[in-house]
Write a protein that holds these residues in place. Sequence first.
Motif, PDB file in Angstrom:
ATOM      1  N   THR A   1      41.604 -12.620  -9.808  1.00 26.85           N
ATOM      2  CA  THR A   1      40.271 -12.790  -9.224  1.00 26.85           C
ATOM      3  C   THR A   1      39.252 -13.121 -10.301  1.00 26.85           C
ATOM      4  OG1 THR A   1      40.848 -11.215  -7.481  1.00 26.85           O
ATOM      5  CG2 THR A   1      38.503 -11.679  -7.807  1.00 26.85           C
ATOM      6  N   LEU A   2      39.300 -12.432 -11.414  1.00 27.61           N
ATOM      7  CA  LEU A   2      38.390 -12.704 -12.532  1.00 27.61           C
ATOM      8  C   LEU A   2      38.586 -14.125 -13.055  1.00 27.61           C
ATOM      9  CD1 LEU A   2      36.241 -11.614 -14.467  1.00 27.61           C
ATOM     10  CD2 LEU A   2      38.105 -10.811 -15.938  1.00 27.61           C
ATOM     11  N   PHE A   3      39.839 -14.549 -13.180  1.00 26.33           N
ATOM     12  CA  PHE A   3      40.133 -15.907 -13.645  1.00 26.33           C
ATOM     13  C   PHE A   3      39.563 -16.951 -12.685  1.00 26.33           C
ATOM     14  CE2 PHE A   3      42.948 -19.633 -13.609  1.00 26.33           C
ATOM     15  CZ  PHE A   3      42.735 -20.077 -14.904  1.00 26.33           C
ATOM     16  N   LEU A   4      39.745 -16.761 -11.368  1.00 21.65           N
ATOM     17  CA  LEU A   4      39.218 -17.704 -10.375  1.00 21.65           C
ATOM     18  C   LEU A   4      37.695 -17.764 -10.404  1.00 21.65           C
ATOM     19  CD1 LEU A   4      41.619 -17.090  -7.358  1.00 21.65           C
ATOM     20  CD2 LEU A   4      41.497 -19.103  -8.842  1.00 21.65           C
ATOM     21  N   ILE A   5      37.048 -16.608 -10.610  1.00 21.21           N
ATOM     22  CA  ILE A   5      35.583 -16.588 -10.695  1.00 21.21           C
ATOM     23  C   ILE A   5      35.122 -17.366 -11.930  1.00 21.21           C
ATOM     24  CG2 ILE A   5      33.589 -15.077 -11.118  1.00 21.21           C
ATOM     25  CD1 ILE A   5      34.999 -12.980  -9.317  1.00 21.21           C
ATOM     26  N   ILE A   6      35.778 -17.187 -13.058  1.00 21.34           N
ATOM     27  CA  ILE A   6      35.408 -17.910 -14.282  1.00 21.34           C
ATOM     28  C   ILE A   6      35.614 -19.417 -14.095  1.00 21.34           C
ATOM     29  CG2 ILE A   6      36.053 -18.297 -16.697  1.00 21.34           C
ATOM     30  CD1 ILE A   6      36.581 -15.256 -16.880  1.00 21.34           C
ATOM     31  N   VAL A   7      36.732 -19.813 -13.492  1.00 25.69           N
ATOM     32  CA  VAL A   7      36.990 -21.240 -13.243  1.00 25.69           C
ATOM     33  C   VAL A   7      35.925 -21.815 -12.308  1.00 25.69           C
ATOM     34  CG1 VAL A   7      38.588 -22.862 -12.142  1.00 25.69           C
ATOM     35  CG2 VAL A   7      39.454 -21.161 -13.751  1.00 25.69           C
ATOM     36  N   ALA A   8      35.560 -21.082 -11.257  1.00 22.36           N
ATOM     37  CA  ALA A   8      34.531 -21.554 -10.323  1.00 22.36           C
ATOM     38  C   ALA A   8      33.185 -21.723 -11.032  1.00 22.36           C
ATOM     39  CB  ALA A   8      34.403 -20.587  -9.156  1.00 22.36           C
ATOM     40  N   ILE A   9      32.830 -20.780 -11.897  1.00 22.98           N
ATOM     41  CA  ILE A   9      31.565 -20.871 -12.648  1.00 22.98           C
ATOM     42  C   ILE A   9      31.587 -22.084 -13.571  1.00 22.98           C
ATOM     43  CG2 ILE A   9      30.182 -19.758 -14.458  1.00 22.98           C
ATOM     44  CD1 ILE A   9      30.877 -17.057 -13.107  1.00 22.98           C
ATOM     45  N   VAL A  10      32.689 -22.335 -14.243  1.00 19.23           N
ATOM     46  CA  VAL A  10      32.802 -23.497 -15.138  1.00 19.23           C
ATOM     47  C   VAL A  10      32.678 -24.794 -14.346  1.00 19.23           C
ATOM     48  CG1 VAL A  10      34.396 -24.774 -16.633  1.00 19.23           C
ATOM     49  CG2 VAL A  10      34.101 -22.314 -16.940  1.00 19.23           C
ATOM     50  N   ILE A  11      33.350 -24.891 -13.201  1.00 17.26           N
ATOM     51  CA  ILE A  11      33.284 -26.110 -12.385  1.00 17.26           C
ATOM     52  C   ILE A  11      31.871 -26.348 -11.877  1.00 17.26           C
ATOM     53  CG2 ILE A  11      34.041 -27.131 -10.189  1.00 17.26           C
ATOM     54  CD1 ILE A  11      36.824 -25.922 -10.756  1.00 17.26           C
ATOM     55  N   VAL A  12      31.220 -25.321 -11.361  1.00 18.47           N
ATOM     56  CA  VAL A  12      29.842 -25.469 -10.866  1.00 18.47           C
ATOM     57  C   VAL A  12      28.909 -25.870 -12.004  1.00 18.47           C
ATOM     58  CG1 VAL A  12      27.868 -24.198  -9.910  1.00 18.47           C
ATOM     59  CG2 VAL A  12      30.130 -23.965  -8.870  1.00 18.47           C
ATOM     60  N   THR A  13      29.074 -25.285 -13.167  1.00 17.46           N
ATOM     61  CA  THR A  13      28.240 -25.633 -14.326  1.00 17.46           C
ATOM     62  C   THR A  13      28.439 -27.094 -14.722  1.00 17.46           C
ATOM     63  OG1 THR A  13      28.358 -23.359 -15.121  1.00 17.46           O
ATOM     64  CG2 THR A  13      27.682 -25.027 -16.706  1.00 17.46           C
TER      65      THR A  13
ATOM     66  N   HIS B   1      50.294  -4.355  -9.773  1.00 17.20           N
ATOM     67  CA  HIS B   1      49.808  -5.355  -8.805  1.00 17.20           C
ATOM     68  C   HIS B   1      48.287  -5.385  -8.765  1.00 17.20           C
ATOM     69  CE1 HIS B   1      53.943  -5.066  -6.961  1.00 17.20           C
ATOM     70  NE2 HIS B   1      53.777  -6.385  -7.094  1.00 17.20           N
ATOM     71  N   LYS B   2      47.663  -4.206  -8.826  1.00 18.89           N
ATOM     72  CA  LYS B   2      46.199  -4.133  -8.809  1.00 18.89           C
ATOM     73  C   LYS B   2      45.606  -4.810 -10.046  1.00 18.89           C
ATOM     74  CE  LYS B   2      45.802   0.073  -6.065  1.00 18.89           C
ATOM     75  NZ  LYS B   2      45.377   1.479  -6.046  1.00 18.89           N
ATOM     76  N   ILE B   3      46.202  -4.592 -11.196  1.00 11.91           N
ATOM     77  CA  ILE B   3      45.719  -5.230 -12.431  1.00 11.91           C
ATOM     78  C   ILE B   3      45.895  -6.737 -12.345  1.00 11.91           C
ATOM     79  CG2 ILE B   3      46.157  -5.469 -14.915  1.00 11.91           C
ATOM     80  CD1 ILE B   3      46.817  -2.477 -14.969  1.00 11.91           C
TER      81      ILE B   3
END
Length: 184
Positions: free
Chosen positions: A14-26, A6-8
Motif C-alpha cells: 500500500t505504501l509503495f502504491l501511494i508513493i507511485v501514485a504521488i510520483v505520477i501525479v507530480t 501478510h500484514k507487513i
Amino acid sequence: MATKGHKICLAMSTLFLIIVAIVIVTLILTMFKPRNPDIFIHPVDIEDFQLLSANATCAPLGMVITIVNKNYGSFRYKNSTGYIKYRGTIIAEVPFETRSIPARSITNVSTSSDIMTGKLINDSNFWSDIEDGVFNMTSQATLAGKVNLVKILRIKAKVYISCGITFNLTAMDVGSSCRSKIKI
C-alpha cells in the motif's frame, strides 16, 4: 486470518502504491503538463511573389511553418485547413497534411496557398495599403489530433493557431507573430 508477515506485506504494498501514485501525479502536473508550441511562419521565394499580375486570379505563396514542440509528448494531427484573411475576408486556404510532431523537437512543415487576388482588389482598403507599402494579413488554423505521452498514453488534443503576417512591400520582407494554444 492474516499473519503478521501478510500484514507487513500489505502495508508495504500500500505504501509503495501511494508513493507511485504521488510520483505520477507530480509528473503529470509538472513535467508532462502541456505547453503551447511556438510557431513561426516563413514565406519562401518572397522575391518572386507577385500579388498583382496580368490576368492572374491567384498568387501562389509558398511557406515553411516552424513548430517548436516543448512538450514531452509527440503530437500527430490529421489533415486540416488553415485560412489567411485580409481585414476579415478569407483570401486563401492553407492545407496541412497529416503529420507527426516529435516530442521536444523543432519541425518544419512546408505548404503553400493561393492568394485570391480578386477578393483583395475588391476591398476598398487594399490600394491604400499598397500605397503605404505595408500589407497586413491574419491566419488561423486548428489542428486536431492526439498527444502520445511516453508511447503509453494517448490523449485527444487540438492546437489553435493565430498569426499576424506583415508584408513590407518596399523592402520585400515579411514578418509574422503567432500565438498557439493546446487544448486537451
